[in-house]
Scaffold this motif. Structure first.
Motif, PDB file in Angstrom:
ATOM      1  N   TYR A   1       0.875  -1.172   0.000  1.00  0.00           N
ATOM      2  CA  TYR A   1       0.000   0.000   0.000  1.00  0.00           C
ATOM      3  C   TYR A   1       0.916   1.227   0.000  1.00  0.00           C
ATOM      4  CZ  TYR A   1      -3.323  -3.527   1.566  1.00  0.00           C
ATOM      5  OH  TYR A   1      -4.095  -4.655   1.668  1.00  0.00           O
TER       6      TYR A   1
ATOM      7  N   THR B   1      -4.957   1.173  10.666  1.00  0.00           N
ATOM      8  CA  THR B   1      -5.845   0.111  11.141  1.00  0.00           C
ATOM      9  C   THR B   1      -5.379  -0.467  12.467  1.00  0.00           C
ATOM     10  OG1 THR B   1      -4.601  -1.552   9.881  1.00  0.00           O
ATOM     11  CG2 THR B   1      -6.462  -0.474   8.776  1.00  0.00           C
ATOM     12  N   HIS B   2      -4.108  -0.219  12.808  1.00  0.00           N
ATOM     13  CA  HIS B   2      -3.562  -0.718  14.069  1.00  0.00           C
ATOM     14  C   HIS B   2      -3.946   0.232  15.199  1.00  0.00           C
ATOM     15  CE1 HIS B   2      -0.698  -2.414  16.962  1.00  0.00           C
ATOM     16  NE2 HIS B   2      -0.614  -3.459  16.133  1.00  0.00           N
TER      17      HIS B   2
ATOM     18  N   ASN C   1      -8.034   3.818   5.267  1.00  0.00           N
ATOM     19  CA  ASN C   1      -6.620   4.025   5.604  1.00  0.00           C
ATOM     20  C   ASN C   1      -5.974   5.025   4.635  1.00  0.00           C
ATOM     21  OD1 ASN C   1      -4.260   3.434   7.154  1.00  0.00           O
ATOM     22  ND2 ASN C   1      -3.529   2.144   5.487  1.00  0.00           N
TER      23      ASN C   1
ATOM     24  N   LYS D   1       1.311   4.861   6.380  1.00  0.00           N
ATOM     25  CA  LYS D   1       1.165   4.576   7.801  1.00  0.00           C
ATOM     26  C   LYS D   1      -0.096   3.762   8.009  1.00  0.00           C
ATOM     27  CE  LYS D   1       1.309   6.892  12.298  1.00  0.00           C
ATOM     28  NZ  LYS D   1       1.377   8.209  12.984  1.00  0.00           N
ATOM     29  N   ASP D   2       0.000   2.723   8.810  1.00  0.00           N
ATOM     30  CA  ASP D   2      -1.118   1.805   9.001  1.00  0.00           C
ATOM     31  C   ASP D   2      -1.993   2.310  10.143  1.00  0.00           C
ATOM     32  OD1 ASP D   2      -2.831  -0.289   8.941  1.00  0.00           O
ATOM     33  OD2 ASP D   2      -1.457  -1.751   9.842  1.00  0.00           O
TER      34      ASP D   2
ATOM     35  N   ARG E   1      -9.354  -0.583   3.511  1.00  0.00           N
ATOM     36  CA  ARG E   1      -8.217  -0.041   2.757  1.00  0.00           C
ATOM     37  C   ARG E   1      -8.426   1.428   2.392  1.00  0.00           C
ATOM     38  NH1 ARG E   1      -8.296  -3.544  -1.664  1.00  0.00           N
ATOM     39  NH2 ARG E   1      -9.872  -2.181  -2.572  1.00  0.00           N
TER      40      ARG E   1
END
Length: 558
Positions: free
Chosen positions: A316, A336-337, A353, A333-334, A350
Motif C-alpha cells: 500500500y 488500522t492498528h 486508511n 502509515k497503518d 483499505r
C-alpha cells in the motif's frame, strides 16, 4: 593594395620595400563557377521582394508563374537553401456550414459566460429571452446574479460595436474572447411561425419554439439548434421536429463512473515485470520505491496504489514523485492498528486508511472524500481535525459548514444567531462528536464533560452565505455535503484558504438535492477533476459502508 608583413621582432620597424609591393591578381573564375554564381544570384531573394508586413515572405514567390514539374525539380537542385526556415501555413478551419444556436433563458442564467462557449458557431437570442432576463434580475439569489451578469455582458458587446449594423450580427470576439469566431444575433423583427394549437401562444417556452421553427425555415439548410436546460422543452422541440441539445459545457464528466477514484490496483504480475528495475530505500519507518514502466503514464501525484495477491506480501503506497518515465512510491502509515489510532478511531478498510493518510499529512492542503452513506467521511475528518488542533496544535480551530439544501419542504425561518440557525443542519456533527466522546474511556464523567466543552470551543459552525471576502488562517475547514454546491460556490469556498489552512470536501454524489445539479456538473466533481495530480491535494473514493449492515444494504438496493 596588400598589407605589409608584420615585424618579426618587438619594437622593430616595418620594411619600407613592402609598401611598394604590387597587389596579387586574383585568378579568373572558371566558366563553371561563373555560371553557378549567375544562377545563384538569379534565384536568391532580393531586398525589393521582401514584404515586411508578412514577417519575411517573398512577393517574388507569389508573383512567379507556375513552372512544369521537371523544371521545378532541376532548379531546386541548383538553388541553395536559405538559412531562415519558411513558416508553415496555418491549419485551415472547418469550411462546413456553421450552426445557429438559439439559447433558452435558463442557459444564460445558469452560465453567464455561455455566449463564448460555441466556438465558430453563431448565437441567436429571441426577444422573449431578453424579457425573461429582465424579470429575473432582481434579488440576491445565484440566478439573479447570473441574470445581471448576462445583461452586463450583452451591454458590453453592443457598446463595443456601436457603429455596426445589429441586424448583421455582432462579433463575439470583440470583448477580448479571441478564440470565439461566431456572431451574436438579436431578434430585430417579428418572425412568422405556426405551432400546433395545443401549445398556448402566450407561454414563453412556446414562443422560443416558434422562433426556432421560423429560423429553421429561413436559414435552411443551415442547422438551427435550440439549447436549453429544460428537459421538457427539449422533448417538445424534438416532438415538433426541431433540433435541441442540452448545455454540456458545465459538465465536468458525462458519466460519474469515469470520476477519478484516487486509487489504482496494481496488476498481479506487477513484481514479475518490475522486479529488476525497482530501487528501494528506507527513511525512518517508511520505505520508498523507484520504478519505471508502462504503468507510469497512468499515475498521478498523491494517487494511491495497492497490490493484493494471495500468498504474496501486500503493498500500500502513495505516489510522491513523477519524473519523466520514473515514479517514486512511498509506503503508508497503518491506521488500522490500535497504536496509530487517531482520537481513538482506527480505520476499518483499505480506502479509509488511504483517506486517513491524506487527512493527517501536513503537506496536503486540499482533500476530497466521496463515497456512499456510512463510509466514515465525517467521522474520520473530525477525528483527524481534533488530533491536529488539540494534540499537535497544527491548526487553531475547526470550521465546519455545509450547503443548506433541505431534502423535503422548507420548515421556515430559524431563530437565533448564525450558529443557532446552522444547528439543525449540523446533526451529523453532533452524532459524530458523540461517537468520538465515547472513545475516551480513561476519564470519568467529569473528565468527559470537560473534554466535550473543550471540543465544542474549538469547533465553529459557519454559514456559506457569509463566506465571501473572508480569509481563514491556520484553520481546519470541513465542507460537508459538498455535492450540493455549484462549481462557482466551490471556488468561492476554496479561495478563502489562507496560509496554513487545510480544506476537506466531503459528499455523496448519489445524493444531490440541489435542483439542476447532476453528478457531472456538481461542484464536488469539478474540484476532484481539477485538483487531480496537484502535489498538495489528494482524493479518495470510499467504497465500503461501515455504519451498519442495514445502511449498507439500503445503499445497494434502494
Amino acid at each position: 593594395m596588400p598589407l605589409p608583413p608584420a615585424p618579426s621582432k618587438r619594437a622593430a620597424l616595418l620594411n619600407t620595400e613592402a609598401f611598394d609591393a604590387p597587389a596579387k591578381t586574383r585568378q579568373a573564375r572558371r566558366p563553371s563557377e561563373q555560371q553557378e554564381l549567375i544562377e545563384r544570384q538569379a534565384h536568391s531573394p532580393s531586398v525589393e521582394g521582401f514584404d515586411r508586413s508578412t514577417g519575411g515572405e517573398l512577393l517574388q514567390e507569389l508573383m512567379a508563374p507556375e513552372t512544369p514539374q521537371g523544371h521545378a525539380q532541376t532548379s531546386a537542385r541548383k538553388t541553395v537553401p536559405s538559412a531562415r526556415a519558411v513558416t508553415k501555413p496555418k491549419k485551415a478551419k472547418n469550411t462546413g456550414p456553421t450552426k445557429l444556436f438559439v439559447l433558452d433563458t435558463n442557459v444564460l442564467m445558469h452560465d453567464p459566460m455561455c455566449l463564448y462557449r460555441f466556438e465558430e458557431h453563431d448565437v441567436f437570442l429571441p426577444m422573449i429571452v431578453l424579457e425573461e432576463l429582465d424579470s429575473n434580475k432582481k434579488g440576491m439569489t445565484e440566478v439573479a446574479r447570473n441574470a445581471r451578469q448576462t445583461s452586463r455582458s450583452l451591454d458590453a458587446l453592443v457598446a463595443h460595436h456601436q457603429d455596426a449594423d445589429i441586424t448583421t450580427g455582432i462579433q463575439l470576439s470583440g470583448t477580448g474572447h479571441r478564440e470565439v469566431g461566431g456572431r451574436l444575433f438579436f431578434q430585430t423583427q417579428p418572425l412568422n411561425f405556426t405551432l400546433p394549437p395545443s401549445l398556448p401562444q402566450g407561454k414563453a417556452d412556446n414562443q422560443i419554439l416558434g422562433v426556432v421553427e421560423a429560423l429553421r425555415v429561413q436559414y435552411a439548410p443551415r442547422p438551427v439548434v435550440l439549447v436549453s436546460k429544460d428537459i421538457n422543452m427539449r422533448v417538445k422541440a424534438r416532438a415538433l421536429g426541431l433540433l435541441a441539445e442540452d448545455y454540456q459545457n458545465d459538465k465536468t464528466l458525462e458519466d460519474g463512473d469515469l470520476l477519478y477514484s484516487g486509487a489504482l490496483a496494481l496488476p498481479h504480475d506487477f513484481w514479475i515485470k518490475h522486479a529488476k528495475s525497482v530501487e528501494s530505500w528506507q527513511s525512518g519507518s517508511q520505505t520508498f520505491y523507484r520504478l519505471s514502466g508502462p504503468i507510469v503514464p497512468e499515475l498521478h501525484i498523491n494517487q494511491f496504489v495497492y497490490f493484493e495477491s494471495p500468498g504474496e506480501p501486500s503493498l500500500y503506497a502513495r505516489v510522491t514523485e513523477i519524473r519523466g518515465k520514473t515514479v517514486v512510491l512511498k509506503t503508508l502509515k497503518d491506521f488500522t492498528h490500535l497504536k496509530n489510532a487517531v482520537w481513538g478511531v482506527t480505520t476499518r478498510n483499505r480506502e479509509q486508511n488511504f483517506a486517513m493518510n491524506l487527512l493527517t499529512d501536513p503537506e496536503i492542503d486540499f482533500v476530497t472524500l466521496t463515497g456512499t452513506a456510512g463510509t466514515g467521511k465525517t467521522l474520520m475528518a473530525l477525528a483527524a481535525g481534533l488530533t491536529q488542533v488539540l494534540d499537535d496544535r497544527r491548526y487553531t480551530e475547526i470550521i465546519m459548514t455545509r450547503a443548506t439544501v433541505s431534502v423535503g419542504e422548507d420548515i421556515g425561518f430559524l431563530p437565533g444567531t448564525e450558529e443557532e440557525k446552522m444547528g439543525p443542519w449540523m446533526g451529523a456533527l453532533d452524532d459524530n462528536l458523540e461517537v468520538l466522546a465515547k472513545t475516551e474511556t480513561s476519564a470519568g464523567e467529569w473528565g468527559r464533560a470537560a473534554t466535550n466543552e473543550l471540543i465544542r470551543s474549538r469547533i465553529k459552525i459557519k454559514s456559506l452565505n457569509f463566506m465571501r471576502g473572508r480569509t481563514f488562517l491556520n484553520k481546519y475547514l470541513i465542507i460537508d455535503e459538498a455535492q450540493n454546491l455549484t462549481p462557482k460556490q466551490m471556488k468561492t469556498l476554496i479561495t478563502r484558504a489562507g496560509p496554513g489552512t487545510k480544506i476537506i470536501c466531503m459528499g455523496n454524489l448519489a445524493q444531490i438535492d440541489t435542483p439542476y445539479l447532476t453528478e457531472g456538473s456538481s461542484g464536488l466533481t469539478f474540484a476532484v477533476d481539477r485538483f487531480k495530480g496537484w502535489p498538495h491535494g489528494g482524493h479518495i473514493t470510499l467504497a465500503r459502508g461501515e455504519r451498519s449492515r442495514l445502511a449498507d444494504f439500503a445503499s445497494d438496493v434502494l
